[in-house]
Design an enzyme around this catalytic site. Structure first.
Site, short mmCIF file in Angstrom:
data_model
loop_
_atom_site.label_atom_id
_atom_site.label_comp_id
_atom_site.label_asym_id
_atom_site.label_seq_id
_atom_site.Cartn_x
_atom_site.Cartn_y
_atom_site.Cartn_z
N HIS A 176 0.95 -1.36 0.04
CA HIS A 176 0.11 -0.01 -0.08
C HIS A 176 0.91 1.24 -0.09
O HIS A 176 1.99 1.21 0.63
CB HIS A 176 -0.81 0.15 1.22
N CYS A 272 -2.44 3.14 9.21
CA CYS A 272 -3.45 2.38 8.60
C CYS A 272 -4.38 1.66 9.67
O CYS A 272 -5.43 1.43 9.54
CB CYS A 272 -3.06 1.25 7.62
N1 ARG Z 1 -3.00 -7.40 7.24
C1 ARG Z 1 -3.45 -6.42 6.46
C2 ARG Z 1 -3.33 -6.34 4.91
O1 ARG Z 1 -2.48 -7.16 4.68
C3 ARG Z 1 -2.73 -5.04 6.94
C4 ARG Z 1 -3.17 -3.82 6.47
C5 ARG Z 1 -2.20 -2.48 6.83
N2 ARG Z 1 -2.54 -1.53 5.95
C6 ARG Z 1 -1.89 -0.52 5.41
N3 ARG Z 1 -2.20 0.16 4.82
N4 ARG Z 1 -0.67 -0.73 5.42
O2 ARG Z 1 -4.47 -6.03 4.36
#
Ligand code: ARG
Length: 296
Positions: A176, A272
């Site tokens: 992300h 997040c």
């Molecule tokens: N386990 C989650 C996923 O993989 C973690 C999300 C964390 N979000 C972020 N924007 N980094 O979707």
């Protein structure tokens, strides 16, 4: 002036039980699930307190058993001008979250926190994790790659009627945009260059003057410190290396460290675990603005 508002999800149902990104460690979580859950609850409360201590208001929603990643609401929607564009998740492990977040936004609308919401159509888009509003420059930086589709760039721009700048991501590890890219209140951007494609790095250099670009090191990025929440001069982040803290202090920022280890086992941290609800496209009277020369 209104206080910055955030959404957070109660961590009672949080755990690390599957693996959809390279950071996720179900084995480490389940070595002692009771201690892990306790540490997660402490980290969550400390993050909430840090946001409140920096002047924020936190709205909380309940989590749902079997949907542990609901604790990361930044992935659930993009919010601007009291409108929310609800996500479509790429991984089947997370699609079940969508209807619960739709219900949460209905609730926020009923409470008068937002005015409208809709779900994005025709592409994957994982919320404010991949569509980061730059308040000074007044456009969205939009990531695509392992999670959000390239088509989401136009869809986000159309829904809000705002400009977007596309930053394709280069790796599964920084899946992300919010794992590797964080605009700060003074117009600087803290970012981790290897996470962006060469094209994205060129775009960034066209848009942002070199003195405003702060490069995160391998260590900073692996400590999830780029996944930060900036409120004025406060930068709330997972425990930083001393050198990052010093580099930000030189620029006038006060780093507020929070132990978010249990969430890093899922590939997430401060940014997040929160979703900013009050961002506005036009500058609010009295708010600091970007020097004209840097506005794209
Ligand atoms: N386990 C989650 C996923 O993989 C973690 C999300 C964390 N979000 C972020 N924007 N980094 O979707």
């Amino acid at each position: 002036m209104t206080r910055p508002a955030f959404l957070m999800t109660d961590p009672a149902h949080y755990q690390v039980s599957y693996q959809i990104n390279p950071w996720m460690r179900p084995d480490a979580w389940s070595a002692d699930p009771v201690a892990s859950a306790r540490a997660a609850s402490v980290g969550w409360r400390n993050l909430k307190a840090a946001l409140e201590g920096a002047g924020g208001v936190v709205h909380t929603m309940g989590g749902v058993e079997g949907l542990p990643d609901m604790v990361f609401p930044a992935n659930a929607a993009v919010v601007l001008d009291r409108k929310a564009l609800v996500a479509r998740f790429r991984s089947p492990e997370r699609t079940g979250e969508e209807r619960h977040f739709l219900a949460a936004f209905e609730d926020l609308e009923a409470k008068g926190v937002i005015d409208a919401f809709a779900q994005i159509e025709g592409c994957f888009q994982e919320g404010a994790g991949d569509a980061i509003w730059d308040a000074g420059r007044r456009f969205f930086w939009v990531g695509s790659g392992p999670r959000s589709s390239p088509e989401s760039v136009a869809a986000v721009g159309d829904y809000f009627g705002e400009a977007t700048v596309h930053l394709p991501l280069a790796s599964d590890r920084y899946y992300h945009l919010d794992t590797c890219f964080c605009p700060l209140s003074g117009g600087e951007i803290l970012y981790y260059p290897p996470a962006l494609t060469q094209g994205a790095r060129a775009t960034l250099q066209e848009r942002v003057s070199p003195d405003k670009l702060i490069e995160a090191t391998d260590e900073d990025a692996a400590a999830f410190c780029v996944n930060a929440v900036c409120l004025g001069e406060k930068v709330i982040m997972a425990q930083p290396p001393a050198s990052l803290r010093a580099r930000l202090a030189e620029r006038g920022y006060d780093v507020v460290p929070v132990d978010l280890g249990p969430y890093m086992l899922s590939g997430g941290a401060a940014y997040c675990m929160t979703l900013r609800l009050d961002l506005q496209s036009s500058p609010v009277a009295g708010a600091p603005t970007q020097p004209a020369a840097l506005v794209a």
